[in-house]
Design a protein around this motif. Sequence first.
Motif, PDB file in Angstrom:
ATOM      1  N   LEU A  89       0.838  -1.204   0.000  1.00  0.00           N
ATOM      2  CA  LEU A  89       0.000   0.000   0.000  1.00  0.00           C
ATOM      3  C   LEU A  89       0.872   1.253   0.000  1.00  0.00           C
ATOM      4  CD1 LEU A  89      -3.051   0.779   0.117  1.00  0.00           C
ATOM      5  CD2 LEU A  89      -2.697   1.265   2.544  1.00  0.00           C
ATOM      6  N   THR A  90       0.476   2.241  -0.784  1.00  0.00           N
ATOM      7  CA  THR A  90       1.108   3.558  -0.770  1.00  0.00           C
ATOM      8  C   THR A  90       0.045   4.579  -0.378  1.00  0.00           C
ATOM      9  OG1 THR A  90       0.540   3.988  -3.063  1.00  0.00           O
ATOM     10  CG2 THR A  90       2.656   2.900  -2.653  1.00  0.00           C
ATOM     11  N   LEU A  91       0.487   5.801  -0.103  1.00  0.00           N
ATOM     12  CA  LEU A  91      -0.472   6.875   0.211  1.00  0.00           C
ATOM     13  C   LEU A  91      -1.450   7.077  -0.936  1.00  0.00           C
ATOM     14  CD1 LEU A  91       1.332   9.962   1.766  1.00  0.00           C
ATOM     15  CD2 LEU A  91      -0.666   8.769   2.670  1.00  0.00           C
ATOM     16  N   THR A  92      -0.915   7.006  -2.167  1.00  0.00           N
ATOM     17  CA  THR A  92      -1.758   7.228  -3.343  1.00  0.00           C
ATOM     18  C   THR A  92      -2.769   6.096  -3.499  1.00  0.00           C
ATOM     19  OG1 THR A  92       0.097   8.357  -4.380  1.00  0.00           O
ATOM     20  CG2 THR A  92      -1.695   7.673  -5.820  1.00  0.00           C
ATOM     21  N   ALA A  93      -2.303   4.848  -3.344  1.00  0.00           N
ATOM     22  CA  ALA A  93      -3.219   3.713  -3.470  1.00  0.00           C
ATOM     23  C   ALA A  93      -4.277   3.761  -2.367  1.00  0.00           C
ATOM     24  CB  ALA A  93      -2.440   2.400  -3.402  1.00  0.00           C
ATOM     25  N   GLN A  94      -3.882   4.211  -1.191  1.00  0.00           N
ATOM     26  CA  GLN A  94      -4.829   4.317  -0.079  1.00  0.00           C
ATOM     27  C   GLN A  94      -5.924   5.348  -0.392  1.00  0.00           C
ATOM     28  OE1 GLN A  94      -3.538   6.287   3.524  1.00  0.00           O
ATOM     29  NE2 GLN A  94      -3.990   4.417   4.663  1.00  0.00           N
ATOM     30  N   ALA A  95      -5.516   6.464  -0.999  1.00  0.00           N
ATOM     31  CA  ALA A  95      -6.516   7.464  -1.400  1.00  0.00           C
ATOM     32  C   ALA A  95      -7.437   6.897  -2.472  1.00  0.00           C
ATOM     33  CB  ALA A  95      -5.822   8.729  -1.900  1.00  0.00           C
ATOM     34  N   ALA A  96      -6.894   6.046  -3.349  1.00  0.00           N
ATOM     35  CA  ALA A  96      -7.725   5.398  -4.369  1.00  0.00           C
ATOM     36  C   ALA A  96      -8.740   4.461  -3.717  1.00  0.00           C
ATOM     37  CB  ALA A  96      -6.846   4.632  -5.356  1.00  0.00           C
ATOM     38  N   LEU A  97      -8.322   3.749  -2.661  1.00  0.00           N
ATOM     39  CA  LEU A  97      -9.258   2.876  -1.934  1.00  0.00           C
ATOM     40  C   LEU A  97     -10.397   3.694  -1.329  1.00  0.00           C
ATOM     41  CD1 LEU A  97      -6.823   0.466   0.001  1.00  0.00           C
ATOM     42  CD2 LEU A  97      -8.170  -0.052  -2.041  1.00  0.00           C
ATOM     43  N   LEU A  98     -10.046   4.852  -0.769  1.00  0.00           N
ATOM     44  CA  LEU A  98     -11.067   5.736  -0.197  1.00  0.00           C
ATOM     45  C   LEU A  98     -12.040   6.212  -1.277  1.00  0.00           C
ATOM     46  CD1 LEU A  98      -9.165   8.114   2.271  1.00  0.00           C
ATOM     47  CD2 LEU A  98     -11.127   6.650   2.821  1.00  0.00           C
ATOM     48  N   MET A  99     -11.472   6.638  -2.426  1.00  0.00           N
ATOM     49  CA  MET A  99     -12.319   7.195  -3.484  1.00  0.00           C
ATOM     50  C   MET A  99     -13.220   6.105  -4.074  1.00  0.00           C
ATOM     51  SD  MET A  99     -11.070   9.596  -6.586  1.00  0.00           S
ATOM     52  CE  MET A  99     -12.110  10.045  -7.969  1.00  0.00           C
ATOM     53  N   GLN A 100     -12.661   4.895  -4.256  1.00  0.00           N
ATOM     54  CA  GLN A 100     -13.467   3.784  -4.795  1.00  0.00           C
ATOM     55  C   GLN A 100     -14.660   3.496  -3.886  1.00  0.00           C
ATOM     56  OE1 GLN A 100     -14.337   1.968  -7.528  1.00  0.00           O
ATOM     57  NE2 GLN A 100     -12.335   0.981  -7.688  1.00  0.00           N
ATOM     58  N   ARG A 101     -14.409   3.457  -2.589  1.00  0.00           N
ATOM     59  CA  ARG A 101     -15.486   3.177  -1.641  1.00  0.00           C
ATOM     60  C   ARG A 101     -16.497   4.330  -1.619  1.00  0.00           C
ATOM     61  NH1 ARG A 101     -17.787  -1.346   0.692  1.00  0.00           N
ATOM     62  NH2 ARG A 101     -19.353  -0.456   2.073  1.00  0.00           N
ATOM     63  N   TYR A 102     -15.981   5.558  -1.740  1.00  0.00           N
ATOM     64  CA  TYR A 102     -16.848   6.746  -1.783  1.00  0.00           C
ATOM     65  C   TYR A 102     -17.804   6.657  -2.972  1.00  0.00           C
ATOM     66  CZ  TYR A 102     -17.928  11.759  -1.071  1.00  0.00           C
ATOM     67  OH  TYR A 102     -18.551  12.956  -0.811  1.00  0.00           O
ATOM     68  N   LEU A 103     -17.240   6.303  -4.135  1.00  0.00           N
ATOM     69  CA  LEU A 103     -18.069   6.174  -5.345  1.00  0.00           C
ATOM     70  C   LEU A 103     -19.102   5.064  -5.150  1.00  0.00           C
ATOM     71  CD1 LEU A 103     -15.356   6.462  -8.177  1.00  0.00           C
ATOM     72  CD2 LEU A 103     -16.840   8.265  -7.265  1.00  0.00           C
ATOM     73  N   HIS A 104     -18.671   3.964  -4.494  1.00  0.00           N
ATOM     74  CA  HIS A 104     -19.582   2.831  -4.276  1.00  0.00           C
ATOM     75  C   HIS A 104     -20.744   3.213  -3.360  1.00  0.00           C
ATOM     76  CE1 HIS A 104     -20.887  -1.300  -3.555  1.00  0.00           C
ATOM     77  NE2 HIS A 104     -20.889  -1.012  -2.267  1.00  0.00           N
ATOM     78  N   GLU A 105     -20.435   3.917  -2.287  1.00  0.00           N
ATOM     79  CA  GLU A 105     -21.481   4.215  -1.299  1.00  0.00           C
ATOM     80  C   GLU A 105     -22.391   5.367  -1.707  1.00  0.00           C
ATOM     81  OE1 GLU A 105     -20.816   4.310   2.882  1.00  0.00           O
ATOM     82  OE2 GLU A 105     -19.240   2.790   2.805  1.00  0.00           O
ATOM     83  N   PHE A 106     -21.816   6.369  -2.391  1.00  0.00           N
ATOM     84  CA  PHE A 106     -22.572   7.613  -2.581  1.00  0.00           C
ATOM     85  C   PHE A 106     -22.934   7.902  -4.034  1.00  0.00           C
ATOM     86  CE2 PHE A 106     -19.674   8.503   1.160  1.00  0.00           C
ATOM     87  CZ  PHE A 106     -20.622   8.141   2.106  1.00  0.00           C
TER      88      PHE A 106
END
Lengths: 132, 388
Positions: free
Chosen positions: B139-156
């Motif tokens: 995991l990198t900081l960038t990949a972690q932000a991608a995980l956040l954004m992917q979940r954000y898109l999924h939920e909202f």
Amino acid sequence: MDIPRHWRLKKQRYALVGEVCGHCEAKVFPPRDICPECGEEAKTLYQFSGKGEVYSYTTVYEAPAGFEESAPYTIAMVKLAEGPLVTAQLTDLETREVKVGMPVEMVTRKLRNATDERGMLVYGYKFRPVVG
Amino acid sequence: MHEVIIAGIGQTEVGEHWDISLRELAFYALEAARNDAGGLRPQALYVGNMLSAALSHQSHLATLLADFAGLQGIEAITVEAAGASGGAALRQGYLAVASGAVDVALVLGVEKMSEQTVFNVEAAAATGLDVDYEAEHGLTLTAQAALLMQRYLHEFSPTAGAFAGFPVTAHANGAGNKYAMFQKAIKPETYLRAGFVSEPLNMFDVAPNADGAAALVLTRPDLLPADFGHVPVRIIGSAVATDTLALHDRPDPLVFHAARLSIERACAQAGIKPEDVNLFELYDAFSVYAALTLEAAGLAGRGEGWKWAENGALSLQGKLPISTMGGLKARGNPGGATGVYQALEATQQLRGQAGPNQIPEASLALVQCLGGPASTAVSHVLTNRPAA
């Protein structure tokens, strides 16, 4: 390279051993000794089933130093059946498209290559799609 | 507690300074801030830096930089809190002056990213994650932000290009800042056409790592020189909060809890609400961080932070200007220096020195920097209003 650090983590890396809280029964991974649910001591070892589902995922194309040979790789947060989230790579995907909610199970794989002359390889958990 | 004034500001251009060393970069910013403050003699130096040990093989940094600036003898300490290092150094300087223990403090943020390849910088920055349980799995900081954004898109399920407004705003503002790494506006179509870094994160969702140094001189009002030529900008709120270090250890990863706590504490101290401010220098290292920060501040409901990025609400003329000098996305993200740049830019706004980016009659600013996905959050409230 960090041999004692990796050796100390062998239970977690090879067998998903975390803890169970003796007070509220919450399952804890990674182990942290203080239960995140109730704040009491949680030191009883607990082996997770390794079953879970994808909570979120992405692909790393430009890998950080040490992971070059793995790139591109898919990394995910996996929601374990017992509750906790873990960060791990997905593997054995072949042509399968990853989706949030996809059922996955733990396997043991090489995490990274040696980056020094000692040549130590680091193994640990990854998750693959549930077969069948 | 004493009143604390930002008496001097100094910065270098943000970018790739192949020809300037870590110590020189720091020195330029320190000299500029000291000249701007008009002859105040510093007693202490607080240095915000994230990666000098990994990237420049130099630790013991504050002593080196005090030494190189001809300040041997003063107190000097380095403060590290990943991406929040600059804000954390400002917090230490603020506490030192507010307590009365130090009359004049220098706060410096400095980072030298261009010494190493991007792969080494990503690996070094990943040491700010949980190394045993995140970075060791790739995991990198960038990949972690991608995980956040992917979940954000999924939920909202926000609209396509929902996050475009954050980099579009930042780049529009960077065009008016001569210290910014990128000084060219971009169109929303450019965002939509950009290649992915880690799906769903595209290259405009990620702020560029860069070299830079920024410095502030802090003191009490009674110690300002008689000929002090600037509008005095006061720090009226200051707070740090922490969350779990690892993102996966949070009950809901889409809640930036520490960002909320630090804003609540800083605003409570200042006696204001987040919606009262004229500008918000938030931490847009990734556009999804900006959305989650607006939600954490209570300015948007859960899953609705992206709506602020529509219709120019965050622009200089909008309801809540953010990233007014380009933010991390266009000014650039010089690691541990970023939090000091943010406070410096808010000071420019409150002094009326923001040039083409000046927000008319700006009097109240909120500034926040984050270490990782708000694992550490540092917030400050600045004002040019006189003390009551």
